[in-house]
Design an enzyme around this catalytic site. Sequence first.
Site, PDB file in Angstrom:
ATOM      1  CG  ASP A   1       3.929  -2.428   3.351  1.00 39.78           C
ATOM      2  OD1 ASP A   1       3.428  -1.359   3.734  1.00 39.78           O
ATOM      3  OD2 ASP A   1       3.816  -2.849   2.190  1.00 39.78           O
TER       4      ASP A   1
ATOM      5  CG  ASN B   1       4.685   7.366  -1.295  1.00 39.49           C
ATOM      6  OD1 ASN B   1       3.969   6.425  -1.621  1.00 39.49           O
ATOM      7  ND2 ASN B   1       5.159   8.222  -2.189  1.00 39.49           N
TER       8      ASN B   1
ATOM      9  CG  HIS C   1       2.139   2.090  -2.391  1.00 37.65           C
ATOM     10  ND1 HIS C   1       1.419   1.045  -1.854  1.00 37.65           N
ATOM     11  CD2 HIS C   1       1.486   2.460  -3.515  1.00 37.65           C
ATOM     12  CE1 HIS C   1       0.383   0.782  -2.625  1.00 37.65           C
ATOM     13  NE2 HIS C   1       0.390   1.630  -3.640  1.00 37.65           N
ATOM     14  CG  ASP C   2       7.612   0.100   2.436  1.00 40.32           C
ATOM     15  OD1 ASP C   2       8.726   0.570   2.704  1.00 40.32           O
ATOM     16  OD2 ASP C   2       7.044  -0.737   3.152  1.00 40.32           O
TER      17      ASP C   2
ATOM     18  CG  ASP D   1     -21.025  -6.185  -0.914  1.00 39.14           C
ATOM     19  OD1 ASP D   1     -20.325  -5.235  -0.493  1.00 39.14           O
ATOM     20  OD2 ASP D   1     -21.794  -6.080  -1.889  1.00 39.14           O
ATOM     21  CG  LEU D   2     -17.437  -5.712   4.913  1.00 34.83           C
ATOM     22  CD1 LEU D   2     -16.116  -5.228   5.498  1.00 34.83           C
ATOM     23  CD2 LEU D   2     -18.248  -6.455   5.964  1.00 34.83           C
ATOM     24  CE  LYS D   3     -18.510  -0.621  -1.837  1.00 33.05           C
ATOM     25  NZ  LYS D   3     -18.332  -0.320  -3.285  1.00 33.05           N
TER      26      LYS D   3
END
Length: 414
Positions: free
Chosen positions: A211, A184, A181-182, A115-117
Amino acid sequence: MCVRMTLPVLVTHTPACPRRENMRSAMAHGLQHRGMNSQNSSAQRAPLAGVTVIDFSTLLPGPMCSLLLAQAGAEVIKVERPGRGDEMRSYQPKFGDDSVNFALLNQGKRSVALDLKEPAAVQQAIELVRRADVLVEQFRPGVMERLGLGYEAMRAINPGLVYCAITGWGQHGPLADMAAHDLNYQAETGLMALTAGADGSPGLPNVLAADLVGGAYPAIMNILLALRARDATGLGCFIDVAMADNLFPLVYWGLGNGFAAGEWPTPGGDLVTGGTPRYQVYRTRDGRYLAAAPLEQKFWENFLRVLEAPHLLDDGADPKGIRETVAGIIVSRTADEWLQRFAGVDACVSVVKSLQEAVETPHFRERGLFQARITSGDGRQIPSLPLPIAPALRHNVHSTAPALGEATPASLAR
């Protein structure tokens, strides 16, 4: 020498490149059928053996990049959030406990849940990075810095680190923080406009080109270049992979025409956008389609010979009219009938196949594209992805995908 956007870099854990006198032997053994068995593959040292990759990415671009590194022998440690892990684990259909997409893209990796928080978890991540060769991340610009895992901080503890950040728009610029996303990326770079049909509506791309071609492949190319440069300098670097940027080389011809002659491409108006009868998809009588690409004159002549239409040879004056005439001829027969007529003829004609038909094609079966297997936690097996790695350089071909948090930082440090 170690600045952003450059690729200076030493791989203390990477084996030296084979000497020239060994190359011929290596090539002789390596240029084998793609379907070589795992015993042959493991007989040689993996090209990235000893390279450690810490992968903070999710979904497709970063995981595909680190999959290629893992299949070349690198140790890839996937850092995931506790509880859910990579969002792709939850997709359908399932292959064991996780989605088949996750399994295919994360084969042969390890998983650590952090948990990188939480400051303690960030410190554990830092310790993983301290001994790593490569870091891959896919957050929006600035997120890793806020977590205390940005490039400058990681370079301070590991000057040889190759730090690859994959984003849609790059680390800076007016669109850098915009969600996309792709679809866009292909819209913003002009690719989608070139797919427009007769009614002017752009087609919906079903290949995630941004991607993969714009993200995963440039990432691994630059990582390998950076590792090679590090052999000479001892220094790592920061790699800014912008998926949208990397789509432009796919339309090199349009850029050339536009910049050099002011002739910007249009849908239905250029060689590969439908402006010629020599590069078209034609409907057959049974509702199937022929992909016809007899661009060169010799192929065009052969094509018209099979159609019994030599009077259409000069297609320059009225390409639209000739396209309609060809379409009228093609629709008079079934796809199988045309296949029989084109058999043995060099005319660049194919039947448009479904994906299932394609994987069952004798050509791809004979080349062994789908011989490598991946196994789920409950013992099921399906083919692994046919990755663009030469058989002699691919390892871990029969490995599995990791369960969430199956490893710990302490166990990996041993």
